[in-house]
Design a protein around this motif. Structure first.
Motif, mmCIF file in Angstrom:
data_model
loop_
_atom_site.group_PDB
_atom_site.id
_atom_site.type_symbol
_atom_site.label_atom_id
_atom_site.label_comp_id
_atom_site.label_asym_id
_atom_site.label_seq_id
_atom_site.Cartn_x
_atom_site.Cartn_y
_atom_site.Cartn_z
ATOM 1 N N TYR A 168 0.850 -1.179 -0.022
ATOM 2 C CA TYR A 168 0.034 0.015 -0.169
ATOM 3 C C TYR A 168 0.750 1.286 0.175
ATOM 4 C CZ TYR A 168 -4.022 -3.014 0.709
ATOM 5 O OH TYR A 168 -4.860 -4.128 0.914
ATOM 6 N N LEU A 169 1.896 1.188 0.793
ATOM 7 C CA LEU A 169 3.042 2.220 0.696
ATOM 8 C C LEU A 169 3.480 2.659 -0.757
ATOM 9 C CD1 LEU A 169 4.592 4.331 2.084
ATOM 10 C CD2 LEU A 169 6.207 2.741 2.677
ATOM 11 N N LYS A 170 3.756 1.388 -1.447
ATOM 12 C CA LYS A 170 4.384 1.766 -2.753
ATOM 13 C C LYS A 170 3.057 2.185 -3.692
ATOM 14 C CE LYS A 170 6.604 -1.042 -6.332
ATOM 15 N NZ LYS A 170 6.882 -2.444 -6.886
ATOM 16 N N GLU A 171 2.177 1.865 -3.460
ATOM 17 C CA GLU A 171 1.175 2.185 -4.490
ATOM 18 C C GLU A 171 0.532 3.662 -4.246
ATOM 19 O OE1 GLU A 171 -3.330 0.775 -6.261
ATOM 20 O OE2 GLU A 171 -2.047 -0.559 -4.589
ATOM 21 N N TYR A 172 0.402 4.152 -2.734
ATOM 22 C CA TYR A 172 -0.214 5.266 -2.770
ATOM 23 C C TYR A 172 0.602 6.282 -1.800
ATOM 24 C CZ TYR A 172 -4.706 2.675 -3.089
ATOM 25 O OH TYR A 172 -5.626 1.733 -3.778
ATOM 26 N N GLN A 173 1.771 5.921 -2.089
ATOM 27 C CA GLN A 173 2.826 7.198 -1.300
ATOM 28 C C GLN A 173 2.624 8.466 -1.915
ATOM 29 O OE1 GLN A 173 7.012 5.698 -1.643
ATOM 30 N NE2 GLN A 173 6.670 5.064 -3.873
ATOM 31 N N ASP A 174 2.023 8.519 -3.350
ATOM 32 C CA ASP A 174 2.117 10.057 -3.589
ATOM 33 C C ASP A 174 0.837 10.576 -3.461
ATOM 34 O OD1 ASP A 174 4.805 9.893 -4.924
ATOM 35 O OD2 ASP A 174 4.019 8.657 -6.654
ATOM 36 N N THR A 175 -0.132 9.559 -2.882
ATOM 37 C CA THR A 175 -1.544 10.202 -3.157
ATOM 38 C C THR A 175 -2.082 10.244 -1.581
ATOM 39 O OG1 THR A 175 -2.340 8.115 -3.809
ATOM 40 C CG2 THR A 175 -2.075 9.927 -5.457
ATOM 41 N N VAL A 176 -1.179 9.786 -0.822
ATOM 42 C CA VAL A 176 -1.821 9.545 0.681
ATOM 43 C C VAL A 176 -0.778 9.752 1.674
ATOM 44 C CG1 VAL A 176 -2.582 7.719 2.467
ATOM 45 C CG2 VAL A 176 -3.609 7.657 0.178
ATOM 46 N N ASN A 177 -1.006 10.429 2.546
ATOM 47 C CA ASN A 177 0.117 10.983 3.563
ATOM 48 C C ASN A 177 0.426 9.815 4.825
ATOM 49 O OD1 ASN A 177 0.808 13.567 2.404
ATOM 50 N ND2 ASN A 177 -1.175 14.238 3.543
ATOM 51 N N PHE A 178 1.595 9.033 4.639
ATOM 52 C CA PHE A 178 1.918 8.013 5.545
ATOM 53 C C PHE A 178 2.775 8.700 6.729
ATOM 54 C CE2 PHE A 178 0.751 5.750 1.678
ATOM 55 C CZ PHE A 178 0.057 4.694 2.088
ATOM 56 N N SER A 179 2.255 8.924 7.727
ATOM 57 C CA SER A 179 3.097 9.205 8.881
ATOM 58 C C SER A 179 4.248 8.651 9.144
ATOM 59 C CB SER A 179 2.287 9.753 10.280
ATOM 60 O OG SER A 179 2.902 9.906 11.298
ATOM 61 N N GLU A 180 5.633 9.445 9.365
ATOM 62 C CA GLU A 180 6.826 8.558 10.011
ATOM 63 C C GLU A 180 6.588 8.527 11.303
ATOM 64 O OE1 GLU A 180 10.180 11.065 8.936
ATOM 65 O OE2 GLU A 180 9.497 11.012 6.770
ATOM 66 N N ALA A 181 5.688 9.233 11.986
ATOM 67 C CA ALA A 181 5.643 8.603 13.549
ATOM 68 C C ALA A 181 4.804 7.341 13.512
ATOM 69 C CB ALA A 181 4.572 9.889 14.108
ATOM 70 N N THR A 182 5.143 6.740 14.717
ATOM 71 C CA THR A 182 4.726 5.381 14.946
ATOM 72 C C THR A 182 4.098 5.383 16.393
ATOM 73 O OG1 THR A 182 6.834 4.471 16.011
ATOM 74 C CG2 THR A 182 6.480 3.987 13.686
ATOM 75 N N TRP A 183 3.009 4.622 16.297
ATOM 76 C CA TRP A 183 2.082 4.539 17.740
ATOM 77 C C TRP A 183 2.529 3.088 18.442
ATOM 78 C CZ3 TRP A 183 -1.361 0.966 18.648
ATOM 79 C CH2 TRP A 183 -2.096 0.416 17.464
ATOM 80 N N TYR A 184 2.953 2.245 17.852
ATOM 81 C CA TYR A 184 3.233 0.859 18.283
ATOM 82 C C TYR A 184 4.655 0.309 17.822
ATOM 83 C CZ TYR A 184 2.871 -3.608 20.667
ATOM 84 O OH TYR A 184 2.970 -4.713 21.238
ATOM 85 N N ASP A 185 5.568 0.036 18.623
ATOM 86 C CA ASP A 185 6.856 -0.015 17.836
ATOM 87 C C ASP A 185 7.306 -1.656 18.127
ATOM 88 O OD1 ASP A 185 7.052 2.345 17.242
ATOM 89 O OD2 ASP A 185 8.412 3.070 18.925
ATOM 90 N N ASN A 186 6.599 -2.354 18.774
ATOM 91 C CA ASN A 186 6.995 -3.594 18.850
ATOM 92 C C ASN A 186 6.046 -4.605 18.337
ATOM 93 O OD1 ASN A 186 8.806 -5.744 20.155
ATOM 94 N ND2 ASN A 186 7.238 -5.794 22.033
ATOM 95 N N ALA A 187 5.550 -4.607 17.087
ATOM 96 C CA ALA A 187 4.388 -5.520 16.640
ATOM 97 C C ALA A 187 5.210 -6.640 16.034
ATOM 98 C CB ALA A 187 3.584 -4.935 15.668
ATOM 99 N N LYS A 188 4.353 -7.928 15.660
ATOM 100 C CA LYS A 188 5.098 -9.063 15.431
ATOM 101 C C LYS A 188 3.842 -9.735 14.576
ATOM 102 C CE LYS A 188 7.029 -13.441 16.473
ATOM 103 N NZ LYS A 188 8.398 -13.426 15.529
ATOM 104 N N VAL A 189 4.390 -10.420 13.267
ATOM 105 C CA VAL A 189 3.482 -11.178 12.422
ATOM 106 C C VAL A 189 4.165 -12.292 11.974
ATOM 107 C CG1 VAL A 189 2.189 -10.791 10.236
ATOM 108 C CG2 VAL A 189 2.731 -8.832 11.288
#
Length: 294
Positions: free
Chosen positions: A103-124
């Motif tokens: 999604y970042l690749k597709e929409y980086q020019d048309t949507v604002n992706f914040s550099e700020a993070t609200w959770y830094d320890n996620a796992k998948v």
């Protein structure tokens, strides 16, 4: 002649006053309209436990500040399209660097992706019940595919994690099919399997309340298809920061740790209505919230 000039000047002055008054009235109405629209914010809500929790939390926080907040139920793909078109203001959950990289690749020019993070320890990753001793790594799956009927039980087809799981199947040449459903349906299947002490494999993520309910283990991912530690960001439509500078700053200040997000999810999950659980959590954590909305 002078009298006519005086009368003409008087009439002209009256007309100018009338025009200025009308303009002032129009400007006041426009300002009022602008102020009213500035109080309306739409947030995309995806049917995932932590997303329902944080969207309702921000609805409570912002409405306490006088905003009118609408939660729009969408899948992830529709959320990104709505941000791009301006039909949606905010998405609170963007997993990077891996899960939502497409999604970042597709929409980086048309949507604002914040550099700020609200959770830094996620796992998948893929998980199995801890009693499935035969499998500890993704590399073990093919050897024991009959245990799982060659199926990985998945959730929303538009989710980034589902696309990464499809890539995982290719990377490891897994002889498995990824089944799409929804998060509640996937969790129900996990619960049913555990109740019957049966094997099941599914893509999951932390933070999630399910790990406090069931004894699950992440499978090792030697090729790092799922990546390592994920960080959760937010995204907004273009122009949102100019329209809502205060809210934009508050979202950038937003930080949560494992205990805070875990308790919020617990309250929301165990309440009759998600908003009620979020209200309870906000009431108990006002000091933390004050740090965000200072």
């Amino acid at each position: 002649m002078n009298k006519w000039k005086e009368k003409f000047s008087l009439i002209l002055a009256i007309l100018m006053i009338a025009v200025l008054a009308a303009c002032g009235s129009t400007n006041e109405e426009a300002a009022a309209g602008s102020e009213e629209s500035d109080k309306e914010i739409s947030i995309g809500q995806v049917n995932w436990a932590e997303n329902i929790a944080v969207t309702n939390m921000w609805k409570v926080i912002l409405e306490n500040k006088g905003y009118d907040v609408k939660l729009n139920n969408l899948n992830m793909g529709s959320t990104m399209q709505a941000l791009e078109s301006g039909d949606l203001d905010v998405s609170l959950e963007i997993w990077l660097p891996v899960q939502d990289a497409n999604y970042l690749k597709e929409y980086q020019d048309t949507v604002n992706f914040s550099e700020a993070t609200w959770y830094d320890n996620a796992k998948v990753g893929l998980v199995v019940p801890s009693y499935v001793e035969e499998v500890d790594s993704v590399e073990d799956l093919n050897e024991h595919k009959e245990l799982f009927d060659s199926e990985i039980v998945g959730f929303d087809p538009g989710a980034g994690t589902m696309e990464v799981t499809q890539q995982l199947i290719k990377d490891y040449d897994l002889e498995f099919e990824l089944l799409s459903s929804s998060e509640p349906a996937m969790l129900a299947e996990i619960g049913k399997a555990i109740e019957n002490k049966e094997p099941i494999v599914a893509p999951l993520w932390s933070p999630h309340w399910v790990f406090s309910k069931y004894d699950l283990k992440f499978l090792e991912d030697p090729k790092k298809t799922y990546g390592g530690v994920e960080k959760i960001h937010h995204a907004t439509r273009q122009g949102f920061e100019e329209d809502h500078p205060k809210v934009s700053e508050w979202l950038k200040n937003w930080k949560m740790n494992d205990q805070q997000i875990g308790k919020l999810i617990e309250y929301v999950e165990n309440s009759e209505k998600p908003l009620a659980g979020a209200e309870k959590w906000v009431e108990e954590n006002q000091e933390l919230i004050d740090e965000w909305v200072k």
